[in-house]
Design an enzyme around this catalytic site. Structure first.
Site, short mmCIF file in Angstrom:
data_model
loop_
_atom_site.label_atom_id
_atom_site.label_comp_id
_atom_site.label_asym_id
_atom_site.label_seq_id
_atom_site.Cartn_x
_atom_site.Cartn_y
_atom_site.Cartn_z
N TRP A 165 8.50 0.62 1.88
CA TRP A 165 8.35 0.10 3.24
C TRP A 165 7.61 -1.23 3.25
O TRP A 165 6.77 -1.48 4.10
CB TRP A 165 7.65 1.11 4.15
CG TRP A 165 8.24 2.48 4.08
CD1 TRP A 165 7.65 3.60 3.56
CD2 TRP A 165 9.55 2.87 4.49
NE1 TRP A 165 8.52 4.66 3.63
CE2 TRP A 165 9.70 4.25 4.21
CE3 TRP A 165 10.63 2.18 5.09
CZ2 TRP A 165 10.86 4.94 4.49
CZ3 TRP A 165 11.79 2.89 5.36
CH2 TRP A 165 11.88 4.25 5.07
N GLU B 171 1.77 0.50 9.89
CA GLU B 171 0.32 0.40 9.72
C GLU B 171 -0.43 1.59 10.33
O GLU B 171 -1.45 1.44 10.99
CB GLU B 171 -0.18 -0.94 10.26
CG GLU B 171 0.37 -2.10 9.44
CD GLU B 171 -0.25 -3.44 9.74
OE1 GLU B 171 -1.43 -3.47 10.11
OE2 GLU B 171 0.45 -4.44 9.56
N ARG C 235 20.64 -10.19 39.99
CA ARG C 235 21.52 -9.05 40.24
C ARG C 235 21.44 -8.59 41.70
O ARG C 235 20.34 -8.46 42.25
CB ARG C 235 21.12 -7.90 39.31
CG ARG C 235 21.96 -6.65 39.42
CD ARG C 235 23.34 -6.87 38.86
NE ARG C 235 24.03 -5.60 38.70
CZ ARG C 235 25.34 -5.49 38.57
NH1 ARG C 235 26.11 -6.57 38.57
NH2 ARG C 235 25.91 -4.31 38.42
N THR D 232 0.98 5.57 11.76
CA THR D 232 1.69 6.05 12.94
C THR D 232 0.71 6.28 14.08
O THR D 232 -0.50 6.39 13.88
CB THR D 232 2.40 7.38 12.64
OG1 THR D 232 1.40 8.39 12.37
CG2 THR D 232 3.34 7.26 11.44
N LEU E 30 0.83 -1.20 0.00
CA LEU E 30 0.00 0.00 0.00
C LEU E 30 0.87 1.26 0.00
O LEU E 30 0.72 2.12 -0.86
CB LEU E 30 -0.93 -0.01 1.22
CG LEU E 30 -1.79 1.24 1.44
CD1 LEU E 30 -2.75 1.46 0.27
CD2 LEU E 30 -2.57 1.13 2.75
#
Length: 396
Positions: free
Chosen positions: A164, A370, A275, A372, A133
């Protein structure tokens, strides 16, 4: 520390079949995907053999009709499969989502003859799809695309460039949106273009911040001939076909984002258990415990949001607004959670020796693809205030 330390997610699934399906997916993710995910991403290796396995296991056509080789699964189940795959490796989860997006037009708008001819190979025959697209000058403004298809005898000739494109250069088939009429949304038509079409070529893959194993490339159409039998839907119907696919695709991105966020939380929890600082486990410090609690809460909220939208879709109810909300919230959450996971690791989190820096880089793209997240806010506001409010363009 392992590259991916799974933390079991309590899932409410609708059937025993769905529970067995998720168990299969977790097993494949644990054995075939996660162990080499970091190494393969760093080397830019696309796991085609994994997609072949997923196809053979019936996992590339889950939301589509069994009549054509699909899995007849509701979106509520399919999206949770995507989440599990993305948690193991985003290249795989996102790849399955994009493949499903590429199948959508034919599965929903194709003729019975077209579906019978093409869908079995697309859904379970080892093929991999791409959705074409976006263009260099029209990303979110999808109605302004310039790739053109001109009638020529009993077919069409396509010229232009798509940009893209996930799986660009490696896909076996492409769902392509091209202009067949005048300007705007009403002059667009959808086509199914095979990889071997003469005149179709791919540019070198983009060099991206993350997702090095998932090729993203421009596709060039130079007088590509396509038979009219490969036109999907009516002439000029391409834009609503594209938007229909994107509504579902946004839920796929939302599920993938939750998967990446969950993987980052799992890694952070494993690290906290190992940790020590100032003579005690770092998980004993309240500031860190609060950070982990916020991370977990955001993930659970995102999962609930995408599942609520999926259940609307499964019930045949409108879900466009909820899909945009899910995509917005889940991808923003993934960015925040992965950033916080790097912080939990301290200096180690900034090194490639641990997976959280990769998750952080991968999360960023999910806020962009798809549509922003700024576009998602436009879509949501238009649903709330009406399509005429602010005269927003047809952006998706």
């Amino acid at each position: 520390m392992s590259d991916h330390a799974p933390h079991p997610v309590e899932r409410q699934l609708p059937t025993s079949e769905a529970r067995d399906l998720l168990a299969l997916v977790r097993d494949i993710a644990r054995r075939e995907i996660a162990p080499s995910a970091g190494e393969d991403e760093a080397a830019g290796r696309f796991p085609r053999e994994v997609f072949t396995l997923l196809s053979e296991s019936g996992l590339l056509g889950l939301p589509y009709d069994a009549e054509y080789g699909g899995g007849d699964q509701p979106y509520e189940v399919y999206l949770q499969v995507l989440e599990e795959l993305a948690a193991a490796r985003l290249t795989v989860g996102l790849g399955v989502s994009v493949h499903s997006l590429a199948c959508h037009a034919l599965a929903r708008f194709g003729t019975k003859e077209q579906r019978a001819e093409h869908l079995p190979a697309m859904l379970g025959g080892g093929l991999l799809g791409a959705y074409c697209l976006s263009e260099p000058a029209s990303g979110s403004d999808a109605a302004s695309l310039h790739t053109r298809a001109v009638r020529d005898g009993d077919g069409w000739v396509l010229d232009g460039t798509k940009a893209w494109i996930t799986h660009g250069g490696i896909a076996d088939f492409h769902t392509v949106l091209a202009r067949t009429g005048g300007e705007g949304a009403h002059g667009v038509t959808a086509f199914l273009v095979p990889a071997g079409a003469q005149g179709l070529s791919a540019a070198p893959p983009e060099k991206k911040m993350g997702l090095g194993g998932s090729p993203t490339a421009q596709l060039h159409f130079d007088a590509v001939r396509v038979a009219d039998a490969r036109r999907v839907g009516d002439e000029g119907q391409g834009f609503p076909i594209a938007l229909s696919a994107l509504d579902s695709g946004r839920l796929g991105i939302a599920a993938c984002a939750v998967g990446v966020a969950q993987a980052a939380l799992d890694a952070a929890l494993a690290w906290v258990g190992e940790r020590q600082q100032f003579g005690k486990p770092i998980g004993d410090f309240q500031g860190l415990r609060f950070l982990l609690a916020d991370m977990a809460t955001g993930i659970e909220a995102g999962r609930a949001l995408y599942l609520a939208a999926a259940r609307l879709r499964d019930a045949g109810l409108p879900f466009s607004r909820q899909a945009a909300m899910a995509k917005l919230h889940c991808t923003d959450t993934a960015m925040r959670v992965t950033t916080d996971a790097v912080q939990v690791f301290g200096g180690y989190g900034y090194t490639a020796d641990f997976p959280v820096e990769r998750y952080m880089r991968e999360a960023k793209v999910l806020q962009i693809v798809e549509g922003t997240n700024q576009i998602q806010r436009v879509v949501i506001a238009r649903h709330l205030l009406g399509p005429e409010a602010g005269r927003a363009p047809a952006v998706h």
